[in-house]
Structure formats: structure tokens, C-alpha cells
Design an enzyme around this catalytic site. Structure first.
Site, mmCIF file in Angstrom:
data_model
loop_
_atom_site.group_PDB
_atom_site.id
_atom_site.type_symbol
_atom_site.label_atom_id
_atom_site.label_comp_id
_atom_site.label_asym_id
_atom_site.label_seq_id
_atom_site.Cartn_x
_atom_site.Cartn_y
_atom_site.Cartn_z
ATOM 1 N N TYR A 1 -12.633 -51.079 1.611
ATOM 2 C CA TYR A 1 -11.964 -50.185 2.579
ATOM 3 C C TYR A 1 -10.493 -49.988 2.252
ATOM 4 C CZ TYR A 1 -10.683 -48.242 7.143
ATOM 5 O OH TYR A 1 -10.222 -47.443 8.145
ATOM 6 N N LYS B 1 -24.011 -56.989 0.662
ATOM 7 C CA LYS B 1 -24.757 -56.241 -0.351
ATOM 8 C C LYS B 1 -24.693 -57.041 -1.651
ATOM 9 C CE LYS B 1 -26.983 -52.495 -1.662
ATOM 10 N NZ LYS B 1 -28.255 -52.030 -1.087
ATOM 11 N N ASP C 1 -28.054 -52.186 4.098
ATOM 12 C CA ASP C 1 -28.927 -51.032 4.368
ATOM 13 C C ASP C 1 -30.050 -51.426 5.332
ATOM 14 O OD1 ASP C 1 -29.563 -52.660 2.231
ATOM 15 O OD2 ASP C 1 -30.459 -51.100 0.992
ATOM 16 N N ASP D 1 -16.622 -51.258 9.288
ATOM 17 C CA ASP D 1 -16.153 -49.966 9.787
ATOM 18 C C ASP D 1 -17.353 -49.108 10.192
ATOM 19 O OD1 ASP D 1 -14.221 -47.843 10.136
ATOM 20 O OD2 ASP D 1 -14.964 -46.982 8.264
#
Ligand code: ATP
Length: 335
Positions: free
Chosen positions: A124, A173, A206, A230
Site C-alpha cells: 500500500y 497471500k 482471495d 484496505d
């Protein structure tokens, strides 16, 4: 000694929702003192700076701020005032509760999830961004540290322990981002071992998105990195009816800043119809942070009861009330 809170009204609807929120805080009669300082477009117009030194100095001195939404004009030195505030005060924990309120239209009932997002590193931040001269190749660095991961993991597990929550889901991830997300997951596992009473789960981001939409009751505390946090925290806000009721805290060792998640809503600014509930809920988080847990609960209950009774709700919630009417409805329940 009474606590002084730095109040930053902010831009757009900020001053309107702040006035309403300060009104309900006054109704709690806790003897809090408010010191108003400016930031954002309002500060730029008043003193020619987006983040004036006196505002920064006041946050550093009093260590607690309640902030309205800020607009960052393009091309003013930094990409976001909010990101700059996080950097200046090392506000490493972004805490976003998503809780259902009875009577509010939403996809699910009974949702109660807190996202704890690392706020100072990761993708980010978009460190070292570059675009090749021919415009064909863009790149940016992802930096994750053991220190950064450890302190946010500890924050999430401590929050779970303190508030009686039973499960922390580490969202990552690491199957693809083996070094960056991998380090975050490894350190989170290490910290989790110190909290044997809390059920620590792991979920790839995911899959976490899908599971949240299918059955949010599987989640309690979500611990994750900056960019995933976020996105996931907005997803969670969507599960309980959108941003109108979504508060957030940005917490560091030196200071804490409490805010509504929504923006400055320029389309309705100045009309007196903005919904102040999200900033009121953020102020309840602030009261908890200051050790006023009972007052925080009273305020939350008053807001929940006002929403449940559909008493003087603002137009975004389907009512015909004005900002001040809603504030009066909450204050009357506190009296
Ligand atoms: P910004 O650039 O400051 O983020 P924005 O308009 O892109 O502003 P929001 O300010 O979050 O984003 O507004 C999105 C929509 O939600 C707008 O239509 C706005 O009027 C509405 N909205 C946001 N906050 C509130 C609120 N507190 N009360 C009522 N409506 C709101």
C-alpha cells in the site's frame, strides 16, 4: 487531570458531523476538553498548509485526536494527508470494526468483525514507484519487516484478549508472495503461540473475500497487511450496510487518531443532512482508548437505539432528519 482531545473538523461535511459528535460527547459529561486545529483543504485556505505545524504539535502533545474527513488536493507535496499523518506519528494499527445494527438494511444480521490492518508498510505504501521513460514498465517495492509484522500481530491478539474475542484469522497471500506475505504469516504464527486461548486461523486473501461474502459469522478478528486490510475492511463495511456507519482508529505508541471511514462528501456538504453516526462511533472507540469503557458503551447503545427506532435518521439511512436532529436523538438517549 482532564484529557484534552485535538479536534480536526476537516473538509466538506467534516465540520457538520464533528459538531454533532462533540454535542453527544458533551452530553456524556466526562469533562473532556477539546482543542480545535485544522488540516486538509480548510487549513490550506486558512494558513497555506495542508498539515500546519500547530496541528502536528498539538497531536504530539495531547496524543489523541478526533478527525473529520480530509481532502488532499492533487500535487501538494504528498499523495494523502491521512497517509502522512500515519507516517508522522507511526500509527501502525488501523482498526476497523464492522458491526450490524438492527433495523439497518444490510446483507447480513449479527456481523461483528474487527479488521486489524498493518498501517505503515507493505504494498500500500507504494515505495520506490517508478515508470520507465517509454511508459511501458511500472514498478514499486513491497517491504515487510519482522518488527512491523510482530507489533501488529501482537496488537490484534491483545485486542482479541482484551475484548473477549475468540478467533484471529491471519489473511495473507504467502503461497505467491512467499517472502513478503510469507514473513508476515510466519511472524503472526509465532505471536499466536503466546495466546493459546485464542483460535488462530490462516486464510489466503482471495478465499477470505469469498468466505466473508458467504458466511461472515466465521470471522471475528482479521489480522492482515496494509493493502489487503484496505480492501477487506471496505468489504466488511459493505456486509453491514456501507460506509455511513463505519468508524476507524489509527493507533501508534505516541498517538491515536479516530475518524469516520467515509470521505468529505462534497455533494452534500453544507446542507446539514450528513449522517454523523460513523464519527460518533469513532468517538466511542476513542473513549474506550481513553479508558472510558462505560461511557463508550453508553454512547454505542444510544446510537444503536436511535438507529433501531429509526428516530430522526438522515436521508442516507432513509429518514428525513437533519444532522442536528439525529444528534439530538442520540443526546436525549444519553440524558
Ligand atoms: P472524498 O474524495 O473525500 O473521499 P467522495 O465523494 O469520493 O469524497 P465519500 O465522501 O465517501 O467519497 O462519499 C461517497 C458517497 O457517499 C457520496 O455520495 C456522499 O454524499 C455519501 N456519503 C459519504 N459520507 C456520508 C455521510 N456521512 N452522510 C451521508 N452521506 C454520505
Amino acid at each position: 487531570m482532564s484529557q484534552t482531545i485535538v479536534v480536526i473538523p476537516g473538509d466538506g461535511i467534516g465540520p457538520e458531523v464533528m459538531e454533532a459528535t462533540l454535542g453527544v460527547l458533551e452530553a456524556l459529561a466526562l469533562g473532556l476538553r477539546f482543542e480545535v486545529h485544522h488540516a486538509g483543504l480548510t487549513a490550506l485556505e486558512r494558513v497555506g498548509e495542508l498539515l500546519p505545524p500547530d496541528t502536528l504539535e498539538a497531536i504530539g502533545r495531547h496524543r489523541v485526536a478526533l478527525k473529520g474527513p480530509l481532502t488532499t488536493p492533487v500535487g501538494e507535496g504528498f499523495s494523502s494527508i491521512n497517509v502522512e499523518l500515519r507516517r508522522r506519528f507511526d500509527l501502525y494499527a488501523n482498526v476497523r470494526p464492522a458491526r450490524s445494527f438492527p433495523g439497518m438494511s444490510s446483507r447480513y444480521e449479527g456481523v461483528d468483525i474487527v479488521t486489524v490492518r498493518e498501517n505503515t508498510e507493505g504494498a500500500y505504501l507504494a515505495e520506490g514507484q517508478s515508470l520507465s521513460a517509454d511508459g511501458e514498465v511500472a514498478q514499486s517495492l513491497i517491504r515487510v519487516t519482522r518488527r512491523g509484522s510482530e507489533r501488529i500481530a501482537r496488537y490484534a491478539f491483545e485486542l482479541a484478549r482484551r475484548t473477549g474475542r475468540r478467533r484471529v484469522t491471519v489473511v495473507h497471500k504467502a503461497n505467491i508472495l512467499k517472502t513478503t506475505s510469507g514473513l508476515f504469516l510466519k511472524v503472526s504464527r509465532e505471536v499466536a503461540r503466546e495466546y493459546p486461548e485464542i483460535d488462530c486461523r490462516e486464510m489466503i486473501v482471495d478465499n477470505a473475500c469469498m468466505q466473508l461474502v458467504l458466511d461472515p459469522s466465521r470471522f471475528d478478528v482479521i489480522l492482515t497487511t496494509n493493502l489487503f486490510g484496505d480492501i477487506l475492511s471496505d468489504l466488511c463495511a459493505g456486509l453491514v450496510g456501507g460506509l455511513g456507519l463505519a468508524p476507524a482508529a489509527n493507533v501508534g505508541t505516541e498517538a491515536a487518531i479516530f475518524e469516520a471511514v467515509h470521505g468529505s462528501a462534497p455533494d452534500i456538504a453544507g446542507k446539514g443532512i450528513a449522517n454523523p453516526a460513523a464519527l460518533m462511533l469513532a468517538s466511542a472507540m476513542m473513549l474506550e482508548h481513553l479508558g472510558h469503557a462505560d461511557a463508550a458503551a453508553r454512547l454505542r447503545n444510544a446510537i444503536a437505539d436511535t438507529l433501531r427506532s429509526r428516530d430522526r435518521l438522515t436521508p442516507d439511512l432513509g429518514g428525513q432528519g437533519r444532522t442536528a436532529d439525529f444528534a439530538a436523538a442520540v443526546s436525549e438517549r444519553l440524558a
